[in-house]
Write an enzyme that holds these catalytic residues in place. Structure first.
Site, PDB file in Angstrom:
ATOM      1  N   GLU A 112       0.991  -1.321   0.120  1.00 22.42           N
ATOM      2  CA  GLU A 112       0.100   0.077   0.072  1.00 22.42           C
ATOM      3  C   GLU A 112       0.950   1.430   0.025  1.00 22.42           C
ATOM      4  O   GLU A 112       1.655   1.462   0.951  1.00 22.42           O
ATOM      5  CB  GLU A 112      -0.698   0.181   1.288  1.00 22.42           C
ATOM      6  CG  GLU A 112      -2.017  -0.745   1.281  1.00 22.42           C
ATOM      7  CD  GLU A 112      -2.974  -0.800   2.485  1.00 22.42           C
ATOM      8  OE1 GLU A 112      -2.780   0.527   3.000  1.00 22.42           O
ATOM      9  OE2 GLU A 112      -3.804  -1.577   2.698  1.00 22.42           O
ATOM     10  N   ASP A 141      -6.304   8.443  10.365  1.00 19.38           N
ATOM     11  CA  ASP A 141      -5.206   7.744  10.775  1.00 19.38           C
ATOM     12  C   ASP A 141      -4.878   8.311  12.184  1.00 19.38           C
ATOM     13  O   ASP A 141      -5.155   9.389  12.542  1.00 19.38           O
ATOM     14  CB  ASP A 141      -3.992   8.330   9.830  1.00 19.38           C
ATOM     15  CG  ASP A 141      -3.973   7.556   8.617  1.00 19.38           C
ATOM     16  OD1 ASP A 141      -3.843   6.421   8.841  1.00 19.38           O
ATOM     17  OD2 ASP A 141      -3.999   8.353   7.507  1.00 19.38           O
TER      18      ASP A 141
END
Lengths: 266, 419
Positions: free
Chosen positions: A49, A60
């Site tokens: 990724e 996040d």
């Protein structure tokens, strides 16, 4: 066919889960991140990724926020993302770009898809784009033979599991817990329940992310998922490293541990 | 309801205003957004809910808020008549409570026990802390550290009301980062927690829902102006950060084609500098915080930092319905610089004995400018969205009205210099 399908078919035929590793482009700097991605592939990561650093990463936790901050302050640009994709593809692993939506929108959805395909990319993972809003991207992906990985969550209703998995190509990203990215000491039962619920809706492979940081955890998840996604724990290898060499060594060591984990899971 | 708001806001599908709006969020939040949408649509037509909200407005907030004509201030606007809608007189000192009381009632209906909120100037945080205290909800407010410093008095206020205030120091340490952090909290605790977004942005249904809770401002003001002047105003002015006070006062006037709707954005140190929050001057459509709308962004789609003397307007994006009104030409948007806003602030203080919030002072500065354009026959309705108590420290420094070493609230001796 582009995409991660072939790799996931191969890992399945080997009777194991795939290992998916995340790193953001530009951390600690562009070349450093590319070197780390390649090291990850050499040490056993099956799919990379490639993270796009973004100013407002609301899915996040602190580790990836910090990395994105450093990457942006260091001047990382979208063109660097395509360079990283090319390097990962050359190293022999499919590269899925993980990005918040606005950078793609600003670049132009069609143009982004074209350039991603040209760079040898496999597709996109879109944490803040649900298929309901993704018509333009899905069409561009079709045209370029690219994967589109959407997320499902423990809170997803059966209807949404059905519609979201229907829109996925490559794999379905099962967010194991409600929350943001970051290593957790335990991966709760929620992940397995979600994978079971999602399997009722689709034959597309299901990879589990959010919270996995050790080989043992990777093994637990590999017992019920088609792939294990690790992000923050890998980023932390670079955050904590005293030097570039130490960082790459830590990445190799953790990748190898996780790769052993996904093979021990079944 | 005789004038119930449209559910699509003029867009072609639910949650869209033309091409703006939508729902750009992690999948994990979709179930909560669906639940909220269902709850608020039910509440919209439930007499018990509407009755409870109306009772709170009357007995707690102090609605209807009055309108005040300000003739001495208006002398500086070419003689046009200027009327202020006094949202500053609401309990907690701004329009924010209108929305928060509605969302707090919805929180209870959804069986949730905890609310979280973001705040810039602190007005929405104070309103949220207030509603939480009133209704027995747990409350956590996220606030950028740049704002906790320039709005220290509101931090103290929230804590006195029993809320937990969490300073957010990453990114630009202002409103946008507080929203990011609130979103992270929400995605983690969504089962028990409602995120009380304070403005008309965010994923659907927030822009529509917050507007619907704020449109009481325009509903009241339209009747009050007709009553006082005998006709509709020529212009309605409001400051636009996220844009909730502006949508609140604009919405009832949208079908009155003769009425110009003018939003005033923070021009900061000037739109030709990189220190402003004039999204409609230099921004482009994009996605931020769940909505497709105008965003200050660079060529890679990274959000640019905004700047304004007023914390409440210091935000790089704007509610999607404003983007729609702007593109269709139904509303106009202009930048007002820090200096223009502070001059209007001082003028209202001295000519009329009203200390406005610095956010609202942008609308006042707009009225001065527009009044000179439309001449003495014109009637301008200005939404005075908040009072300036929280800004006394900033204003005292701006104008240097205190002797060296004295600080109005004693809470942050370095004040602005810390930024």
């Amino acid at each position: 066919m582009n995409g991660v399908g072939a790799v996931l078919a191969k890992t399945k035929s080997e009777g194991r889960a795939a290992l998916v590793g995340y790193l953001p482009v530009g951390f600690p700097d562009v070349q450093g991140s590319i070197d780390a991605m390649v090291a990850m592939v050499q040490a056993g990561v099956d799919i990379v990724e490639v993270g796009v650093p973004y100013t407002d990463p609301l899915m996040d936790g602190p580790v990836i926020q910090h990395a994105a901050d450093v990457a942006l302050k260091g001047g990382t640009r979208l063109k660097d993302v395509f360079a990283a994709v090319r390097a990962v593809a050359d190293a022999g692993a499919p590269a899925l770009v993980m990005t918040y939506w606005n950078p793609v929108l600003r670049y132009g959805v069609d143009r982004f898809a074209d350039d991603l395909a040209k760079a040898g990319g496999a597709g996109l993972i879109t944490p803040d784009l649900i298929p309901d809003e993704g018509a333009e991207w899905i069409a561009a992906a079709e045209r370029n033979d690219l994967d589109r990985v959407f997320l499902v969550a423990p809170s997803s209703t059966p209807e949404r599991l059905r519609s979201t998995t229907l829109a996925c190509r490559g794999f379905v990203y099962a967010a194991s817990t409600m929350g943001v990215t970051g290593a957790r000491t335990t991966v709760g039962d929620a992940a397995e329940v979600l994978v079971t619920r999602t399997r009722l809706m689709t034959d597309t492979p299901i990879c589990v992310g959010l919270g996995v940081s050790t080989g043992a955890q990777a093994g637990q998840v590999a017992a019920f998922a088609d792939g294990v996604i690790v992000g923050s724990a890998l980023v932390r290898c670079l955050t904590d490293a005293a030097s570039r060499e130490d960082g790459l060594a830590a990445i190799r060591k953790l990748s190898a541990e996780l790769a052993a984990g996904v093979r021990a899971g079944r | 309801m005789t004038d119930h708001p449209s559910s699509t806001g003029g867009g072609t599908r639910p949650g869209r205003f033309g091409s703006y709006g939508g729902r750009y969020v992690p999948e994990a939040l979709v179930a909560a957004l669906e639940q909220l949408d269902e709850a608020r649509l039910k509440a919209n037509i439930d007499p018990a809910f509407q009755g409870e909200l109306e009772r709170l407005h009357r007995t707690y907030t102090g609605r209807p808020s009055i309108i005040t004509e300000v003739p001495k201030f208006a002398q500086h606007a070419g003689g046009a008549r200027i009327l202020l809608k006094r949202e500053d007189l609401n309990h907690t000192g701004s329009h924010k409570l209108n929305n928060v009381l509605g969302q707090a009632l919805l929180t209870k209906r959804m069986g949730k026990t905890r609310i979280i909120a973001e705040t810039g100037a602190g007005q929405h945080g104070v309103a949220s802390a207030t509603a939480a205290a009133l209704m027995g909800l747990e409350c956590v407010v996220y606030m950028g550290t740049k704002d906790t410093q320039r709005q220290a008095l509101n931090v103290a206020r929230m804590r006195l009301l029993g809320a937990e205030v969490i300073p957010v120091s990453h990114g630009s340490a202002t409103l946008k980062d507080a929203i990011n952090e609130a979103m992270r909290d929400w995605v983690t605790n969504v089962e028990t927690t409602h995120y009380v977004i304070g403005t008309v942005t965010g994923p659907h249904p927030f822009p529509e829902m917050v507007r619907d809770f704020q449109r009481i401002i325009g509903v009241e003001a339209r009747a009050q102006v007709l009553d006082l002047v005998g006709r509709l105003p020529d212009v309605v002015c409001a400051c636009v950060g996220g844009g909730s006070n502006a949508m609140g006062i604009f919405h009832r006037f949208i079908d009155d084609e003769s009425v110009r709707l003018i939003g005033l954005e923070a021009g900061g140190e000037g739109v030709d500098t990189d220190k402003h929050a004039a999204r409609f001057s230099t921004g482009l459509p994009g996605v931020l915080h769940g909505a497709f709308t105008y965003v200050l962004q660079d060529e890679d789609g990274q959000t640019l930092e905004s700047h304004s003397v007023s914390a409440g307007l210091d935000y790089p994006s704007v509610g999607p319905e404003h983007s729609f009104l702007r593109d269709t030409g139904r509303a106009e948007y202009r930048p007002i610089t820090d200096t223009q806003a502070m001059d209007a602030f001082a003028l209202l203080c001295k000519t009329e004995g009203i200390i406005p919030a610095i956010e609202s002072a942008h609308a006042l500065a707009g009225a001065l400018e527009i009044g000179r354009e439309i001449g003495p026959e014109g009637v301008i309705l200005v939404n005075l969205s908040g009072r300036g108590d929280k800004d006394v420290d900033t204003a005292a420094r701006w104008f240097g009205v205190l002797e060296d070493g004295l600080h109005p609230d004693g809470l942050h001796p370095d004040g602005l210099e810390q930024q």
